[in-house]
Design a protein around this motif. Structure first.
Motif, PDB file in Angstrom:
ATOM      1  N   SER A  50       0.705  -1.199   0.175  1.00  0.00           N
ATOM      2  CA  SER A  50       0.192  -0.084  -0.041  1.00  0.00           C
ATOM      3  C   SER A  50       0.958   1.276  -0.010  1.00  0.00           C
ATOM      4  N   PHE A  68       5.597   2.932  -4.087  1.00  0.00           N
ATOM      5  CA  PHE A  68       5.860   4.082  -3.098  1.00  0.00           C
ATOM      6  C   PHE A  68       5.804   5.488  -3.823  1.00  0.00           C
ATOM      7  N   ASN A  69       5.122   6.309  -3.396  1.00  0.00           N
ATOM      8  CA  ASN A  69       5.072   7.758  -3.747  1.00  0.00           C
ATOM      9  C   ASN A  69       4.381   7.974  -5.015  1.00  0.00           C
ATOM     10  N   TYR A  71       1.059   8.469  -6.002  1.00  0.00           N
ATOM     11  CA  TYR A  71      -0.321   8.575  -5.599  1.00  0.00           C
ATOM     12  C   TYR A  71      -1.238   8.363  -6.325  1.00  0.00           C
ATOM     13  N   LYS A  72      -1.026   8.625  -7.554  1.00  0.00           N
ATOM     14  CA  LYS A  72      -2.186   8.425  -8.586  1.00  0.00           C
ATOM     15  C   LYS A  72      -2.630   6.974  -8.592  1.00  0.00           C
ATOM     16  N   PHE A  74      -3.470   5.334  -6.067  1.00  0.00           N
ATOM     17  CA  PHE A  74      -4.452   5.056  -5.191  1.00  0.00           C
ATOM     18  C   PHE A  74      -5.865   5.578  -5.487  1.00  0.00           C
ATOM     19  N   SER A  75      -6.134   6.085  -6.877  1.00  0.00           N
ATOM     20  CA  SER A  75      -7.573   6.304  -7.031  1.00  0.00           C
ATOM     21  C   SER A  75      -8.125   4.681  -7.399  1.00  0.00           C
ATOM     22  N   PHE A  79      -7.070   0.878   0.922  1.00  0.00           N
ATOM     23  CA  PHE A  79      -6.594   0.367   1.978  1.00  0.00           C
ATOM     24  C   PHE A  79      -7.106   0.434   3.260  1.00  0.00           C
ATOM     25  N   CYS A 102     -10.983  13.488  -0.889  1.00  0.00           N
ATOM     26  CA  CYS A 102      -9.793  13.222  -1.470  1.00  0.00           C
ATOM     27  C   CYS A 102      -9.505  12.235  -2.782  1.00  0.00           C
ATOM     28  N   HIS A 103     -10.724  11.642  -2.893  1.00  0.00           N
ATOM     29  CA  HIS A 103     -10.691  10.344  -4.009  1.00  0.00           C
ATOM     30  C   HIS A 103     -11.171  11.307  -5.298  1.00  0.00           C
TER      31      HIS A 103
ATOM     32  N   SER B  99      -4.404   8.095  -0.257  1.00  0.00           N
ATOM     33  CA  SER B  99      -5.216   8.959  -1.101  1.00  0.00           C
ATOM     34  C   SER B  99      -4.451   9.440  -2.478  1.00  0.00           C
ATOM     35  N   PRO B 100      -5.267   9.576  -3.499  1.00  0.00           N
ATOM     36  CA  PRO B 100      -4.719   9.988  -4.645  1.00  0.00           C
ATOM     37  C   PRO B 100      -4.049  11.411  -4.644  1.00  0.00           C
ATOM     38  N   ILE B 101      -3.592  11.809  -3.459  1.00  0.00           N
ATOM     39  CA  ILE B 101      -3.108  13.285  -3.367  1.00  0.00           C
ATOM     40  C   ILE B 101      -1.679  13.189  -2.943  1.00  0.00           C
TER      41      ILE B 101
END
Lengths: 308, 263
Positions: A50, A68-69, A71-72, A74-75, A79, A102-103, B99-101
């Protein structure tokens, strides 16, 4: 079937302490139960998956991308962490609205997404209460709700049923199965075999930081059923039970604890043992106080499997 | 545009939660101590005009010392270091980083939220204190200019200290302890050392910006050595703030935060 998660020789240390060691795995769609005793490395693996942690050695890719890092990514990922962590001074609905925003949800859509996720985990009635007033089970449900608010393709759930009441356990298990039927990928970690068994037949056994076995849960079940079990019986005629059982070939050895009126029997076949025990108890009118299995846990099974 | 929206979402959430927090209520009450003292003194001053005690002296001696020498630093320490360290200690960072941020949006959004809360707490107290002090002549232009200067300097001071403590909080576990050592050790001692050494403190540049008239009135504001020019002080404070904030973003981006004893 396309590979959703691919890990190659993944290793992680916390100083001198080993988290996981050389884990290589490919995960396709469906539910995958990550099973292992406490401290086995399940959470470390999921934290790397994650993007919470960086592996010291090895690579991990989800949907073909580094984690890692990124972030995109995570759409598409949801988790549910293991920790019981939360923002104290807000309500469940406020937290869910924040998660939805946030999403990428805005305005009414954010409200709809938040409400829908809360409804799925049964928190609608308590959405207006401060999270700090929630019970452990409610906080666990809230964590689950945040992980599904954006309808992700890949769900990573670290001990998702911890603290949840039996009725909602069943409902959440059904919800996870529903995700599977929609073609999503789910990794669920647990140290409780029946929990995982209720969701999937596909398990990954992790122990001491390594993947110990992977495959159908029935094979694991067979191993568990044939491994010696200690069964303790406390009753008013514990020596009589021992006497009746001593010549049976499913009994490996016996131990008495006379002060506690207890006999501990080591058996290699639980099923036959319990049938026999019930017969003896009924025939001899024995008043049984307690029957327990001191080593009936995943740790004992793993210890047996690795030949300790 | 997406980055702006992300920063706005993070800002809105942490601004709202920050305003409601017990910490904010506590600091806000604490910030009104000089106000209460000044009100008492003002009443005494009105009732006993023959006595020498005046709110004007008290404002520069007590009020400004309280805000510029203690409160701005403490507030910046607690709110600045908490931008990241609160998320780590409460293990809530996981909700943000999954989050996608982008991490820079997370840090900047929360930085702005905490900065504005700190600024509100300081400016409200400072403004009311000044209003009480200059109760009869507040609407005169020179007094309005003076209070605006105080507020401007306070904002710059908060920004500089805040950025520094955000940086410390982003890479050190005991950031508050280290911050206290810095404030009451380094800053308190070095600003009074001779030569250019005093320029190694933030407080030197903050004090250089305060109106000169006050240095004749207030104890702590009497410079032991020459103050820096206004332009130099403003530039240094802005530069330091930018530098510390940039470093915070870089560290937050690169660092791996272990939230609990992992298994």
């Amino acid at each position: 079937m396309s590979i959703i998660l691919k890990a190659e020789k993944l290793s992680k240390w916390y100083g001198n302490v080993l988290g996981i060691s050389e884990i290589s795995i490919e995960i396709t769609s469906g539910i995958h139960g990550l099973l292992g005793p406490n401290g086995a490395g399940k959470s470390t693996f999921l934290k790397i998956a994650s993007g919470q942690l960086k592996p010291n050695i090895g690579k991990i890719k989800i949907f073909g991308e580094d984690v890692f890092n990124n972030y995109k990514l995570f759409s598409k990922i949801g988790f549910c962490p293991e920790y019981d962590s939360y923002y104290k001074e807000i309500t469940g609905l406020e937290f869910m609205l924040f998660s939805a925003k946030c999403h990428g949800f805005e305005g009414v859509k954010a409200e709809q997404a938040a409400e829908s996720a809360l409804k799925r985990v049964g928190l609608t009635e308590n959405k207006g209460k401060l999270i700090s007033s929630y019970s452990l089970g409610m906080r666990q449900k809230l964590k689950l709700a945040t992980s599904i608010v954006h309808d992700p393709e890949f769900l990573i759930l670290d001990e998702p049923l911890k603290g949840i009441d039996p009725i909602w356990r069943v409902k959440i298990i059904e919800m996870i199965k529903e995700f599977e039927s929609q073609g999503k990928t789910i990794i669920v970690s647990s140290h409780i075999l029946p929990e995982v068994e209720a969701m999937t037949n596909n398990v990954i056994l992790i122990h001491q930081g390594k993947i110990f076995a992977q495959g159908d849960i029935q094979e694991i079940r067979d191993l568990i059923d044939t491994h010696p079990h200690k069964i303790s019986v406390k009753c008013d005629k514990h020596r009589l039970i021992a006497d009746k059982m001593i010549n049976s070939n499913f009994v490996l050895n016996l131990q008495f604890k006379d002060k506690e009126n207890e006999v501990i029997i080591n058996t290699n076949n639980r099923e036959i043992f319990f049938d026999s025990l019930m017969g003896i108890v009924v025939d001899n009118n024995i008043n049984v106080q307690e029957i327990t299995s001191p080593d009936d846990n995943l740790q004992a099974v793993f210890d047996y499997l690795i030949g300790r | 545009m997406i980055i702006k929206k992300d920063i706005r979402n993070i800002f809105t959430f942490f601004f709202k939660t920050g305003l409601r927090s017990k910490r904010t209520k506590l600091f806000f009450s604490f910030s009104l101590i000089p106000v209460v003292i000044l009100i008492i003194v003002k009443i005494y001053e009105i009732l006993h005009p023959e006595n020498k005690i005046s709110t004007l002296n008290l404002f520069s001696d007590v009020g400004l010392t309280f805000y510029f020498q203690l409160f701005i630093q403490l507030l910046s320490l607690f709110y600045g270091s908490s931008v990241i360290s609160d998320e780590i200690e409460n293990k809530t960072l996981v909700y943000l980083t999954t989050s996608p941020i982008s991490k820079s949006s997370i840090l900047i959004g929360k930085f702005i939220a905490n900065f504005i809360i700190s600024a509100i707490i300081i400016l409200v107290g400072l403004f009311i204190s000044y209003l009480i002090t200059n109760f009869n002549s507040f609407l005169e232009l020179k007094y309005i200019e003076e209070i605006l200067t105080f507020c401007g300097v306070a904002l710059l001071a908060i920004l500089a200290y805040f950025s520094l403590f955000t940086l410390i909080g982003s890479f050190l576990k005991k950031s508050v302890l280290i911050g206290i050592v810095f404030l009451f050790g380094w800053e308190s001692i070095v600003q009074f050392l001779p030569g250019s050494t005093q320029k190694l403190t933030i407080s030197h540049f903050v004090k250089s910006l305060l109106p000169n008239s006050l240095s004749r009135k207030g104890g702590f504001l009497i410079f032991k050595l020459q103050p820096s020019s206004t332009a130099e002080s403003v530039m240094v404070l802005f530069f330091l703030s930018l530098l510390f904030l940039t470093l915070s973003v870089i560290i937050f981006y690169k660092k791996e935060y272990i939230l609990s004893d992992s298994n």
